[in-house]
Scaffold this motif. Structure first.
Motif, PDB file in Angstrom:
ATOM      1  N   ARG A  88      -7.442  13.083   3.209  1.00 37.29           N
ATOM      2  CA  ARG A  88      -7.100  14.497   3.251  1.00 37.29           C
ATOM      3  C   ARG A  88      -7.650  15.096   4.536  1.00 37.29           C
ATOM      4  NH1 ARG A  88      -3.261  15.869  -0.069  1.00 37.29           N
ATOM      5  NH2 ARG A  88      -3.992  17.991   0.220  1.00 37.29           N
ATOM      6  N   ASP A 130       0.883  -1.169   0.000  1.00 36.96           N
ATOM      7  CA  ASP A 130       0.000   0.000   0.000  1.00 36.96           C
ATOM      8  C   ASP A 130       0.915   1.212   0.000  1.00 36.96           C
ATOM      9  OD1 ASP A 130      -1.783   2.035   0.526  1.00 36.96           O
ATOM     10  OD2 ASP A 130      -2.425   1.272   2.475  1.00 36.96           O
ATOM     11  N   THR A 131       0.977   1.894  -1.145  1.00 35.06           N
ATOM     12  CA  THR A 131       2.006   2.914  -1.359  1.00 35.06           C
ATOM     13  C   THR A 131       1.425   4.316  -1.239  1.00 35.06           C
ATOM     14  OG1 THR A 131       1.594   2.961  -3.743  1.00 35.06           O
ATOM     15  CG2 THR A 131       3.208   1.354  -2.950  1.00 35.06           C
ATOM     16  N   THR A 166       1.481  13.562  -6.257  1.00 38.30           N
ATOM     17  CA  THR A 166       2.069  14.213  -7.436  1.00 38.30           C
ATOM     18  C   THR A 166       3.307  14.999  -6.997  1.00 38.30           C
ATOM     19  OG1 THR A 166      -0.152  14.458  -8.350  1.00 38.30           O
ATOM     20  CG2 THR A 166       1.574  15.809  -9.342  1.00 38.30           C
TER      21      THR A 166
HETATM   22  C1  6R9 Z   1      -0.001   8.983  -6.169  1.00 37.61           C
HETATM   23  C2  6R9 Z   1      -1.221   9.824  -6.063  1.00 37.61           C
HETATM   24  C3  6R9 Z   1      -2.240  12.271  -3.606  1.00 37.61           C
HETATM   25  C4  6R9 Z   1      -3.198  12.047  -2.456  1.00 37.61           C
HETATM   26  C5  6R9 Z   1      -2.500  11.955  -1.120  1.00 37.61           C
HETATM   27  C6  6R9 Z   1      -3.478  11.090  -0.332  1.00 37.61           C
HETATM   28  C7  6R9 Z   1      -3.985  10.116  -1.366  1.00 37.61           C
HETATM   29  C8  6R9 Z   1      -2.386   8.418  -2.336  1.00 37.61           C
HETATM   30  C9  6R9 Z   1      -2.462   6.856  -0.824  1.00 37.61           C
HETATM   31  C10 6R9 Z   1      -3.269   7.927  -0.400  1.00 37.61           C
HETATM   32  C11 6R9 Z   1      -3.780   6.792   1.539  1.00 37.61           C
HETATM   33  C12 6R9 Z   1      -2.361   5.701   0.034  1.00 37.61           C
HETATM   34  N1  6R9 Z   1      -3.214   8.865  -1.372  1.00 37.61           N
HETATM   35  N2  6R9 Z   1      -1.922   7.195  -2.009  1.00 37.61           N
HETATM   36  N3  6R9 Z   1      -3.928   7.882   0.783  1.00 37.61           N
HETATM   37  N4  6R9 Z   1      -3.043   5.723   1.205  1.00 37.61           N
HETATM   38  N5  6R9 Z   1      -1.633   4.622  -0.297  1.00 37.61           N
HETATM   39  O1  6R9 Z   1      -2.317   9.333  -5.844  1.00 37.61           O
HETATM   40  O2  6R9 Z   1      -1.025  11.188  -6.228  1.00 37.61           O
HETATM   41  O3  6R9 Z   1      -3.135  12.104  -7.305  1.00 37.61           O
HETATM   42  O4  6R9 Z   1      -1.377  13.608  -6.233  1.00 37.61           O
HETATM   43  O5  6R9 Z   1      -2.910  12.178  -4.849  1.00 37.61           O
HETATM   44  O6  6R9 Z   1      -3.845  10.779  -2.624  1.00 37.61           O
HETATM   45  O7  6R9 Z   1      -4.542  11.867   0.128  1.00 37.61           O
HETATM   46  O8  6R9 Z   1      -2.328  13.236  -0.550  1.00 37.61           O
HETATM   47  P1  6R9 Z   1      -2.128  12.315  -6.219  1.00 37.61           P
END
Ligand code: 6R9
Length: 666
Positions: free
Chosen positions: A531, A425-426, A430
């Motif tokens: 968020r 879970d990554t 951006t």
């Molecule tokens: C790579 C991507 C970023 C936002 C980030 C968060 C959410 C992304 C997540 C995650 C929980 C994970 N987010 N990966 N929340 N667990 N594994 O998605 O970039 O479109 O810029 O979104 O997405 O809220 O702040 P982006």
């Protein structure tokens, strides 16, 4: 490793309380000895990085080809504007293509491209080198040089990859705009970056149909004075209008060009691309990334988080190239590592709901990377669909884009990963450019729903409002407290907005504020909670929308749920839930009794405080084209307001259905 960290697979053994579960998740999956023995990552990486971060990153950078070695690993004297591998010179495209051919791997397939209608192409590294060179020669003939901006508005075609790499080769910046965005969104982005050339296609296949694409470009470039040329790939043979002075077919301009091109080596900090992302205001932010640090972290994370073995693995990331995941984990990371990957043009249910599994079986995919929303869609369609295919080649599964609820995680593990493949879970953004927080397969004992630990070389903390780190079991805000190689270098044309958005909240500490809520569990593992604007405050209790959504989705009748906090005269905020029921569950579950059962279930899972004030059964949820639920619109419905801007929704008609249903139910 604590004694709790043992393999336990009882899916039914869900703890009584979801909130508690987030803090004491017990379904822990230790890596198998077999996987660990062959893993690229080892637990020593953490110690190495802790001992000397800069030396660690220099080691990672040495996996790339540098024409000139750097003099300094990190220059942070101009914070928050970082410089990595100062004085080093490299060519990003040479690293992603030519050097693999020169190393004797020209015959290796770089891309198994699968078109939505069923056509396919296998592109070797040698062919990729020729195509990227031709494209670079063509762009140069159109006047594109180092520092120029090129807008790319293409479907998932090999030409999208050629175009991005051709820009990188010339030192031009690409600005990829997702092919599902409107002409207005495209125009704003072209104008902000002052792009000289736009690359597009006549049309694109979507759900079995050829849809026009160039028409959007025609509308957009009617008011983009910077655009000199529009280059058009022929994909669907859709009729297009033609502007003779401006438009040129890809096959006329690119195909006859020489198949070799001598790359120039650029400074490590030479800009590589701009990618627009939405912020809290309406104006999108052009996130700027540069070359050496970005490519170093893209390649390193792809190698360690997915355990890539370039000789044997077949990797597939299902993202669109228009998102950062497509940039880092389709183009730059995998190609820098010489991987063989699948790129699929279309939607997961075209022509049938087993398409992804058909592709996994056809190419023997070993590493699969997707988003929680896609996994929940698969859950909705039913486990019997993947069960019809041979998925035994899969050995690592990834998740990205939003918090993955434990139920979806367990389903992914069981029905796609055969209770065998580790899940990573990554967490990243951006802005971060590459993965920041994730388990390492073969090293980390995984927990459903938690991204767990910063990668070796990465520093992240959960802090309270004053910037103090919270203890185990505590919640707060996620910050990144050390610069990292793939970090954004700013917002295109707006340094003040860059400082203000990311660096002002904890200015005294010098922390990067990610905008995400997070907490530590009792083991000190990090759980991302969405968020911070999605955190509700109900009677003074902080409840994450994710926690309530997890609780709802853990009920057998619920396929997907979105939760918002609506203002409430008594409690500050009240919880309003929108749920999609699983196939077949509609009949028994849409009535009053069923809704009461769901409210009671949430109360049972989290506590009475989290009981939704209102639950509404809906046919669909409003999602952006990248699959993120637009809670802002649901809040408008829940607070009986006029619905705000729906232009970034994948399907804007969804809101009409939801608000009509809400009016009759409340
Ligand atoms: C790579 C991507 C970023 C936002 C980030 C968060 C959410 C992304 C997540 C995650 C929980 C994970 N987010 N990966 N929340 N667990 N594994 O998605 O970039 O479109 O810029 O979104 O997405 O809220 O702040 P982006």
């Amino acid at each position: 490793m604590s004694s709790k960290r043992v393999e336990r697979l009882e899916v039914g053994k869900h703890s009584q309380n979801t909130l508690d579960n987030l803090l004491h998740e017990e379904r822990i999956h230790a890596p198998s000895g077999e996987f660990a023995a062959q893993a690229n990552a080892t637990s020593e990486l953490y110690a190495q990085a802790d001992a000397d971060r800069e030396a660690f990153w220099a080691d990672q950078a040495r996996h790339l080809h540098w024409d000139t070695e750097w003099e300094q690993v990190l220059d942070w004297s101009g914070a928050p504007f970082a410089k990595w591998f100062v004085g080093g010179k490299l060519n990003v495209a040479y690293n992603c293509v030519d050097r693999h051919v020169e190393a004797g791997n020209g015959d290796r397939v770089a891309i198994h491209w699968e078109g939505e209608p069923g056509d396919s192409r296998a592109i070797t590294y040698a062919e990729l080198a020729r195509e990227v060179s031709r494209t670079a020669n063509a762009l140069a003939s159109l006047g594109v040089g180092a520092g120029d901006r090129v807008a790319i508005y293409l479907p998932m075609l090999p030409e999208a990859v050629y175009s991005m790499l051709a820009c990188a080769r010339l030192g031009a910046l690409h600005s990829v705009v997702f092919g599902g965005f409107s002409s207005e969104a495209l125009r704003t982005r072209i104008n902000d970056a002052q792009a000289k050339v736009v690359i597009t296609a006549d049309g694109q296949y979507r759900r079995g149909k050829a849809m026009p694409l160039k028409t959007n470009v025609d509308e957009a470039v009617a008011a983009t004075p910077s655009v000199e040329h529009v280059l058009v790939v022929q994909r669907t043979k859709t009729d297009v209008e033609w502007n003779d002075g401006r438009d040129q077919w890809w096959h006329d301009v690119v195909e006859g060009r020489p198949a070799s091109h001598t790359p120039e080596f650029f400074d490590s900090e030479h800009p590589l691309f701009i990618l627009y992302t939405s912020g809290t205001t309406g104006r999108p932010k052009g996130i700027l990334h540069t070359s050496g640090g970005y490519l170093t972290q893209a390649a390193y994370t792809h190698r360690t988080v997915f355990d890539l073995k370039p000789e044997t693995d077949v990797y597939w990331c299902t993202a669109d190239i228009g998102w950062v995941t497509g940039h880092t984990y389709i183009v730059y990371g995998p190609l820098a590592n010489g991987a063989t990957q699948v790129i699929y043009e279309g939607t997961p249910n075209t022509p049938h709901e087993g398409r992804h599994w058909d592709i996994v079986q056809k190419y023997g995919v070993t590493l699969y990377y997707t988003a929680p929303t896609t996994i929940r869609t698969f859950m909705k369609w039913g486990a019997e669909i993947p069960a019809r295919y041979d998925l035994s080649t899969l050995r690592v599964l990834g998740s990205v884009g939003e918090p993955i609820n434990p139920e979806a995680w367990m389903w992914y593990r069981e029905h796609i990963g055969g209770n065998r493949a580790p899940i990573v879970d990554t967490w990243w953004q951006t802005e971060t450019g590459a993965i920041m927080i994730s388990p390492l397969p073969g090293v980390t004992a995984t927990k459903p729903g938690s991204a767990q630990v910063p990668l070796p070389g990465i520093a992240a903390k959960v802090v309270d409002e004053s910037g103090e780190q919270v203890g185990h079991g505590g919640g707060g805000l996620l910050v990144l407290d050390q610069p990292w190689p793939a970090m954004l270098r700013g917002i295109w044309g707006d340094d003040d907005r860059y400082r203000e958005t990311y660096w002002s909240k904890f200015a005294d500490k010098g922390y990067y504020f990610a905008g995400d809520g997070a907490k530590y569990d009792d083991d000190g593992d990090i759980w991302l909670l969405g968020r911070v604007d999605d955190v509700m405050n109900v009677s003074g209790h902080r409840i994450s929308t994710t926690e309530v959504e997890s609780a709802l989705v853990s009920h057998p009748t619920v396929a997907e749920a979105a939760v918002v906090g609506a203002s409430d005269p008594t409690t500050g905020q009240g919880i309003v839930a929108f749920v999609i029921l699983r196939g077949g569950a509609d009949d028994q579950a849409s009535g009053e009794a069923a809704i009461k059962a769901l409210r009671d279930h949430v109360a049972h899972e989290i506590g009475p405080i989290a009981k939704p004030r209102q639950i509404m059964v809906v046919p669909e949820l409003p999602k952006t084209r990248s699959g993120k639920i637009m809670r802002r619109l649901l809040r408008d419905v829940a607070e009986n307001r006029e619905i705000g801007d729906v232009s970034t929704l994948a399907d804007s008609s969804v809101m009409n259905l939801i608000s009509a249903g809400f009016a009759t139910s409340s």
